[in-house]
Motif scaffolding. Structure first.
Motif, PDB file in Angstrom:
ATOM      1  N   ILE A 145      33.779 -37.636  -5.639  1.00 27.66           N
ATOM      2  CA  ILE A 145      33.902 -38.789  -6.545  1.00 27.66           C
ATOM      3  C   ILE A 145      33.316 -38.514  -7.923  1.00 27.66           C
ATOM      4  CG2 ILE A 145      31.705 -39.968  -6.047  1.00 27.66           C
ATOM      5  CD1 ILE A 145      33.367 -42.577  -5.865  1.00 27.66           C
ATOM      6  N   LEU A 153      38.881 -39.988  -2.006  1.00 26.95           N
ATOM      7  CA  LEU A 153      37.668 -40.193  -2.782  1.00 26.95           C
ATOM      8  C   LEU A 153      37.747 -39.530  -4.151  1.00 26.95           C
ATOM      9  CD1 LEU A 153      34.982 -39.748   0.018  1.00 26.95           C
ATOM     10  CD2 LEU A 153      35.849 -41.860  -0.970  1.00 26.95           C
ATOM     11  N   GLY A 162      37.237 -42.266  -8.109  1.00 23.51           N
ATOM     12  CA  GLY A 162      36.469 -42.237  -9.348  1.00 23.51           C
ATOM     13  C   GLY A 162      37.326 -42.415 -10.583  1.00 23.51           C
TER      14      GLY A 162
END
Length: 613
Positions: A508, A476, A480
């Motif tokens: 993220i 995760l 992003g």
């Protein structure tokens, strides 16, 4: 039989005037204006024509006085006395002994000193100029203009009613739409709102029946009704609707959702009274039913949403309209793609929800040359990866791509599917929208869905809208950073990510683009939209969790003044220690007006440009 087309004469006049000098064109225009009646709505034509006439240099003084006198007469008839007096004063400046001006002064009981009066306020714009200005305004500003005592108020009213919605039955809101989050239960206020919409629809239908000018302004009509009428008022409303439809002489687009009986009667009435309709959208509420649609010779956009039923009649209708159709949307999970009925080379927008087969992928990739937008959803029943590899350079004009696989056929084992889709989009710099939703769990391996599906995203530098399922093996913290920096609308499907909310937001957040204005999260239990904004996406303006939507409200201390805040709902969830709060949108706004409000809050990239609008 003597047949003459007046358009031929107009074309000849245009061809002759092209070969004239500017002064000769001015003489022709002046002669035409002299034949134009001062009454009957010709003021706008006179205003623009004389204004253009006066811009030409070197015209004889006699021609200038004639033009000014013609405009003055037209203004007097329309009630603009001060402006007309200015024209008369200009004529007397050029020709002090002009007898026409003296005759007008005598007939209108004017005194010479009145001709020196300056008009009050700013210069008057023509209706056409105000209309062009209003066309650039959002609906929210047009509604504000209704309160202004100015001609633009009437223009705003006309533009607002170009797109009209009718709600013929009460709306039954869901009490639990998504995991952990639900709309408020129906209350007395909601019933009052239903009664208001019911009365509003009746008032609009009555206005259409008694006011031909108002009826001629409507370009788009939406009709919304439940499949079963509990209030017993639908029959009366439908009767008014069928009487009003023939009055809509300029109608171009219609959307109808409701029972089969309502749809059949509406479509047949439209076919009889408005055969030149261009956009038709039908949403059938009754399951396992089909509908016989008459042929519309000028139809360019067609959308049908249904469940079950026999597709034969629909395929026949599509085949009859194949020469004119430019956009098509079919949503029925039980149907197959109508490849034989379509002319894919002419389509620019295609949406299909149903059985995803080899024939469908082959037809689209081989013949969909003009496609700008493609949306596919449903059960995968084939292995299309060889076709994606073979036609990797197909669909050269594609800018919006949406693929949602809801389930896999038991015999489907295509581990190259996701890698082939990634290669298909990798070099498409023109791609603006990319949505990819895939089943997770044990089915991941069967279609090759893993973290590599996200690896193609940095290559899509012009992407503005991204919606993807997060695979279980994707870090995760890296997700992003993989999102392209120009993305302003992001939707994350968390079905495959086994992580708690706070951990997900913490990981993220560092890599999220600063340009992000809209974020959506699905298949994740989230109790508070406030948490999503504060701990994960502080820069966004709109948050969507499942089917629920919130506006983000910031106080002055966060850099966004209250005057810029958009209050978009009724239920407010605030944290005293924070400068950020969220407001949930009412169900009606999410259901019927989501596109308008998202564009108003500068989140237009989150809107899928569907065939039905």
């Amino acid at each position: 039989m003597n047949v003459f087309n007046p358009r031929i004469l107009e074309a000849c006049i245009r061809d002759v005037s092209v070969r004239l000098t500017d002064h000769q064109k001015a003489s022709v225009l002046l002669h035409a204006l002299e034949q134009l009646p001062t009454e009957g709505g010709s003021r706008e034509i006179m205003e623009s024509s004389v204004q253009a006439f006066l811009k030409i240099n070197g015209l004889p003084c006699a021609d200038l006085t004639k033009a000014l006198i013609l405009r003055a007469k037209t203004r007097l008839v329309a009630g603009y006395r001060t402006s007309a007096q200015q024209d008369l004063h200009s004529v007397l400046t050029l020709d002090p002994d002009n007898q026409d001006v003296k005759a007008i002064i005598h007939s209108q009981h004017l005194r010479p000193e009145m001709l020196l009066r300056e008009p009050h306020g700013p210069p008057r714009f023509s209706i056409e100029v105000w209309t062009q200005i209003a066309l650039f305004l959002p609906k929210r500003d047009l509604k504000s203009l209704l309160l202004i005592p100015h001609p633009i108020s009437r223009i705003a009213s006309q533009l607002l009613f170009r797109e009209t919605d009718l709600h013929l039955t009460p709306l039954h809101e869901p009490t639990g739409v998504d995991l952990g989050v639900s709309f408020d239960d129906a209350s007395d206020v909601d019933r009052d709102l239903d009664n208001w919409h019911h009365q509003r629809s009746a008032d609009i239908l009555t206005r259409i029946l008694v006011d031909p000018q108002f009826a001629g302004q409507i370009r788009s009509l939406g009709i919304h009704a439940a499949s079963h009428d509990l209030s017993q008022s639908l029959a009366f409303q439908v009767g008014m609707l069928l009487n009003a439809l023939p009055k809509l002489s300029n109608l171009k687009k219609i959307h109808c959702s409701g029972s089969k009986d309502l749809m059949l009667r509406t479509v047949r009435c439209i076919h009889k009274c408005i055969p030149k309709i261009q956009e038709l959208s039908l949403e059938l509420a009754d399951p396992s039913l089909d509908i016989d649609i008459p042929r519309f010779k000028h139809l360019t956009h067609f959308s049908l949403t249904s469940e079950g039923g026999d597709p034969t009649s629909t395929h026949i209708f599509i085949a009859q309209s194949r020469d004119t159709l430019r956009a098509l949307a079919i949503q029925n999970s039980c149907w197959h793609f109508p490849a034989d009925a379509l002319s894919l080379r002419q389509l620019s927008n295609l949406e299909f929800g149903g059985h995803l087969t080899t024939e469908m992928f082959s037809e689209i990739l081989s013949n969909g040359y003009q496609l700008d937008s493609l949306k596919l959803s449903g059960s995968l029943e084939c292995s299309p990866s060889p076709l994606f590899r073979q036609h990797r350079s197909a669909l050269p004009f594609l800018r919006h791509l949406h693929i949602r696989i809801t389930s896999l056929n038991r015999q489907v084992h295509d581990r190259d599917l996701c890698p082939s889709i990634s290669e298909f989009v990798r070099h498409r710099n023109q791609l603006r929208t990319y949505h990819l939703f895939l089943p997770c769990g044990a089915e991941n391996r069967r279609i090759g869905f893993d973290a590599s599906a996200w690896g193609v995203l940095p290559a899509l530098s012009q992407l503005r809208s991204l919606a993807m399922t997060i695979p279980c093996d994707l870090a995760l913290g890296l997700a992003g950073w993989l999102v392209p920096r120009n993305v302003s609308a992001l939707v994350l499907d968390m079905e495959g990510a086994a992580v708690d909310v706070m951990s997900f937001l913490k990981q993220i957040r560092p890599g999220i683009p600063t340009s992000l204005k809209y974020v959506g999260i699905t298949n994740m239990r989230i109790r508070s939209a406030q948490v999503v904004v504060e701990h994960g996406f502080p820069q966004v303006r709109v948050v969507a969790i499942g089917h629920n939507v919130w506006s983000v409200i910031r106080s002055r201390s966060t850099g966004l003044g209250r005057s810029e805040t958009l209050h978009a709902g009724t239920s407010v969830e605030e944290v005293q220690a924070s400068d950020i709060s969220v407001e949930q949108w009412p169900y009606r706004r999410v259901r019927f007006h989501q596109k308008e409000w998202l564009e108003l809050m500068e989140c237009g990239d989150a809107v899928w440009r569907s065939v039905s609008g």
